[in-house]
Design an enzyme around this catalytic site. Sequence first.
Site, short mmCIF file in Angstrom:
data_model
loop_
_atom_site.label_atom_id
_atom_site.label_comp_id
_atom_site.label_asym_id
_atom_site.label_seq_id
_atom_site.Cartn_x
_atom_site.Cartn_y
_atom_site.Cartn_z
N ALA A 91 0.85 -1.19 0.00
CA ALA A 91 0.00 0.00 0.00
C ALA A 91 0.89 1.24 0.00
O ALA A 91 2.04 1.18 0.42
CB ALA A 91 -0.88 -0.01 1.24
N GLY A 121 0.95 -4.91 1.27
CA GLY A 121 -0.18 -5.04 0.36
C GLY A 121 0.19 -5.81 -0.90
O GLY A 121 -0.67 -6.42 -1.54
N GLU A 148 -0.26 -9.23 0.09
CA GLU A 148 -1.70 -9.44 0.30
C GLU A 148 -2.42 -9.60 -1.04
O GLU A 148 -3.37 -10.38 -1.16
CB GLU A 148 -2.30 -8.26 1.09
CG GLU A 148 -1.86 -8.27 2.55
CD GLU A 148 -2.40 -7.07 3.31
OE1 GLU A 148 -2.08 -5.93 2.90
OE2 GLU A 148 -3.13 -7.26 4.29
N GLU A 177 4.54 -4.83 7.86
CA GLU A 177 3.77 -3.71 8.43
C GLU A 177 4.18 -3.39 9.86
O GLU A 177 4.18 -2.23 10.28
CB GLU A 177 2.27 -4.02 8.38
CG GLU A 177 1.63 -3.81 7.02
CD GLU A 177 1.77 -4.99 6.08
OE1 GLU A 177 2.59 -5.89 6.38
OE2 GLU A 177 1.08 -5.02 5.05
N1 COA Z 1 4.58 3.45 0.04
C1 COA Z 1 5.00 4.64 -0.39
N2 COA Z 1 6.25 4.86 -0.85
C2 COA Z 1 7.08 3.82 -0.85
C3 COA Z 1 6.70 2.54 -0.40
C4 COA Z 1 5.37 2.37 0.05
N3 COA Z 1 4.92 1.19 0.47
N4 COA Z 1 7.75 1.70 -0.53
C5 COA Z 1 8.75 2.43 -1.05
N5 COA Z 1 8.34 3.70 -1.25
C6 COA Z 1 9.12 4.80 -1.84
C7 COA Z 1 10.27 5.21 -0.97
O1 COA Z 1 9.87 6.18 -0.02
C8 COA Z 1 11.23 5.76 -1.98
O2 COA Z 1 10.78 7.05 -2.32
P1 COA Z 1 11.82 8.22 -2.67
O3 COA Z 1 12.62 7.71 -3.83
O4 COA Z 1 10.94 9.38 -2.96
O5 COA Z 1 12.64 8.37 -1.42
C9 COA Z 1 11.00 4.89 -3.21
O6 COA Z 1 9.70 4.30 -3.03
C10 COA Z 1 12.00 3.77 -3.36
O7 COA Z 1 12.09 3.07 -2.13
P2 COA Z 1 13.49 2.68 -1.49
O8 COA Z 1 13.21 2.09 -0.17
O9 COA Z 1 14.42 3.81 -1.57
O10 COA Z 1 13.98 1.56 -2.52
P3 COA Z 1 14.76 0.23 -2.25
O11 COA Z 1 14.96 -0.40 -3.57
O12 COA Z 1 15.93 0.50 -1.38
O13 COA Z 1 13.76 -0.70 -1.40
C11 COA Z 1 11.69 -1.76 -0.84
C12 COA Z 1 12.59 -1.19 -1.96
C13 COA Z 1 10.37 -2.16 -1.48
C14 COA Z 1 12.36 -3.00 -0.24
C15 COA Z 1 11.48 -0.70 0.25
O14 COA Z 1 11.07 0.49 -0.36
C16 COA Z 1 10.47 -1.05 1.31
O15 COA Z 1 10.76 -1.81 2.21
N6 COA Z 1 9.27 -0.44 1.20
C17 COA Z 1 8.26 -0.56 2.22
C18 COA Z 1 7.54 -1.87 2.13
C19 COA Z 1 6.46 -1.93 3.18
O16 COA Z 1 6.69 -1.77 4.34
N7 COA Z 1 5.27 -2.19 2.70
C20 COA Z 1 4.17 -2.30 3.57
C21 COA Z 1 3.37 -1.07 3.47
S1 COA Z 1 2.00 -1.28 4.51
#
Ligand code: COA
Length: 707
Positions: free
Chosen positions: A64, A103, A106, A126
């Site tokens: 999400a 998500g 999910e 989460e």
């Molecule tokens: N919602 C909104 N923005 C998100 C996001 C999310 N779920 N996941 C990543 N982003 C954004 C980051 O803020 C970043 O934005 P920016 O470039 O403006 O700073 C961009 O996407 C890239 O993310 P980043 O973490 O820098 O890339 P990465 O390749 O190092 O890691 C992930 C990728 C997916 C492993 C990591 O972004 C992550 O763990 N995201 C969260 C996942 C999560 O907790 N999901 C559950 C949500 S309820």
Amino acid sequence: MQSGAVGYHRKHHVGFLLIGYPPVNVLGAAVRTGLAQALQVALADDAVQAIVIACAGRTFSAGADITEFDAPMSEPTLQEVFAAIEAANKPVVAAMHGTALGGGLELALACHYRVAAKDAKLGLPEITLGVIPGAGGTQRLPRIIGALAAFDMIVGGTPVDATTARHLALVDALIEGDLLQGAQQFCEQLIERGAGPRPTRDRSVDVTGFNPPGVAAVLEKHARALKGRSTQQLIIEAVSAAAQPNFDAGLVMERRLADYSLTTTESRALRHLFFAERQASRVPGLPADAPKTPIKHVAIIGAGTMGSGIATACADAGVAVTLIDSTAEALERGFSLIASNYDSSVSRGRMTAEEAARRRARITDSLDLKSAANADVVIEAVFEDLALKQRILAQVAALTPASTLISSNTSTLSIAALASVCRDPQRVVGLHFFSPAHVMRLLEIVRTSATDAASLNQALAVAKLLRKIGVVAGDAFGFIGNKMMLDGYWREAELLMLEGATPEQVDSAMESFGFAMGPARVNDLGGTDVGTKTRIELFKRESRPDPYFVIADALTAQNRLGQKTNAGFYRYEPGNRKALPDEAVTNLIEKLAADRGIKRRRIEPAEIVERCMLQLINVGAQVLDAGIALRAADIDVVWVQGYGFPRHVGGPMFYADTLGLAHVRQRIEYYRLRLGDDYWTPAALIERLARQGESFAQWESERKDAT
Ligand code: COA
């Protein structure tokens, strides 16, 4: 067909819904709408007998959109889209690569089948954001892998690799080679077998082991990460609801719990840090196109604990490292530290012995400073002696080309003073690593007024290369973190000890607040002499009113240097790190207090925490106002990543906002009146914001809007 963020095409009997929403395919409004529409197209297409949902780019969906969390989700909601997928009358297969998180997973759970690339990772992280999965994760995952395993995965928050997922039957097949082709073949087999939809909601839940002892064992397994946290209680309730047969009632319960989780301070704090950590490396006004030299070779001068840790971090990042020291003994010691870093990684199962050997082989030794001549980055990490560091840096500047970044790992010396002896001070920065340098993710990047954009960009590139969070700081005593620690937090801790609290009372109060370790124990770990040396250098530049670290300095004078001498703020049995209270320390503190006419009294834990935190906040506000930190959020990142500040409290400045700055100011005033000390003067920034009824966060966003 391409409907905004989701594309659709058909190959033979398989319809492909391809999410393309860079960078990480979050399930924002555009994707939800696109998915719902593309699904309808696939369902209406008579030629389609099976459907694949996959993502373009570097990863499957990261879940999400966290930026949407503070408002109700617009329609179609994730729940609605997932319900439609699950209700599809053709089999729907999720094809995952990269990381399928939150998500994202999910979404896959709502599909009827799941396949994954061999290097994919799947998780419901989460809890790391203080929330619980709210789009069916807590209800569908138990139906697929069993309630206990699901509870473990949701509470742990750490993704599992594809092989483990296959083992758990979370995925039905692992795909080697082209994922979409593999998914197509998987679908063709389904069609051939006549295997129809397999809605997760209709599956029963294996509740084996999901009982009070089983739950307690899982909580115990994750106890360290869960310290001070509350989200796990909501997860217990949600998974318990999944154990009941009524799926829809479980979803309703999950929704309520998930909505509630979004409102907790814990969740706001953790989400704040998620974005703060990603924003830290963005420096306003820094042209991103400043020239950068590829970093292939790093020279590190000084093979002590820090130098060896930095060498390990660089070797881990794949660069060639030259570790330089002036004696063979020093190098030998450094290499044995590096060897033990790798031995511990191997014994913890973090890498194979072969991989460790490959990394170690990237580090070569040298007794000659000239070996730094070809390095792209030079990191000086000798002990904290200004003259020695200046001598070394001047030589480094003379023998390296203008493209080489020159840096010092000093924690408190003036970078400008170090740069002043270099022929081109514009390429000198501070790179303040935290110990152990190959583990700690924080890197304070200190720029002076002379540092040019190319060098700052290069320093940020070093942080990125080493997978660290680079936070840019100004060149003032202690930069961001140590300034706040020495002039705020630890100074207050010492004053509390002089006024009557014992080291163990101070430590226990701060550990109950959530710090990984209290200040006296940290002092004993690092060595009381380290701080004493820092103060000798500090007093050459600035003065501080007495009493300022009189206890730590007296301990150093008595050779009570901490764990390394089996005595510091505590005493230690040889070979044992357990801190034991020591009467000799109590006597020493009583004498130091009596010398200053300080009347000792009993001090409650609440006062200890409040005073330490108020000082941390107050000095933090000064650091912010002086431009030493670019943002309040950067300070939070520094404290959480570098100083064991509890993550779920969000960092000192976030915590100040949760208290309210008017309250912070009032309590500082209270201590000024009570203790009669000007040191308790609210920082000008706190005064200003409290008067305007603003928070640090509001002030920050106004400043951002203004630029
Ligand atoms: N919602 C909104 N923005 C998100 C996001 C999310 N779920 N996941 C990543 N982003 C954004 C980051 O803020 C970043 O934005 P920016 O470039 O403006 O700073 C961009 O996407 C890239 O993310 P980043 O973490 O820098 O890339 P990465 O390749 O190092 O890691 C992930 C990728 C997916 C492993 C990591 O972004 C992550 O763990 N995201 C969260 C996942 C999560 O907790 N999901 C559950 C949500 S309820």
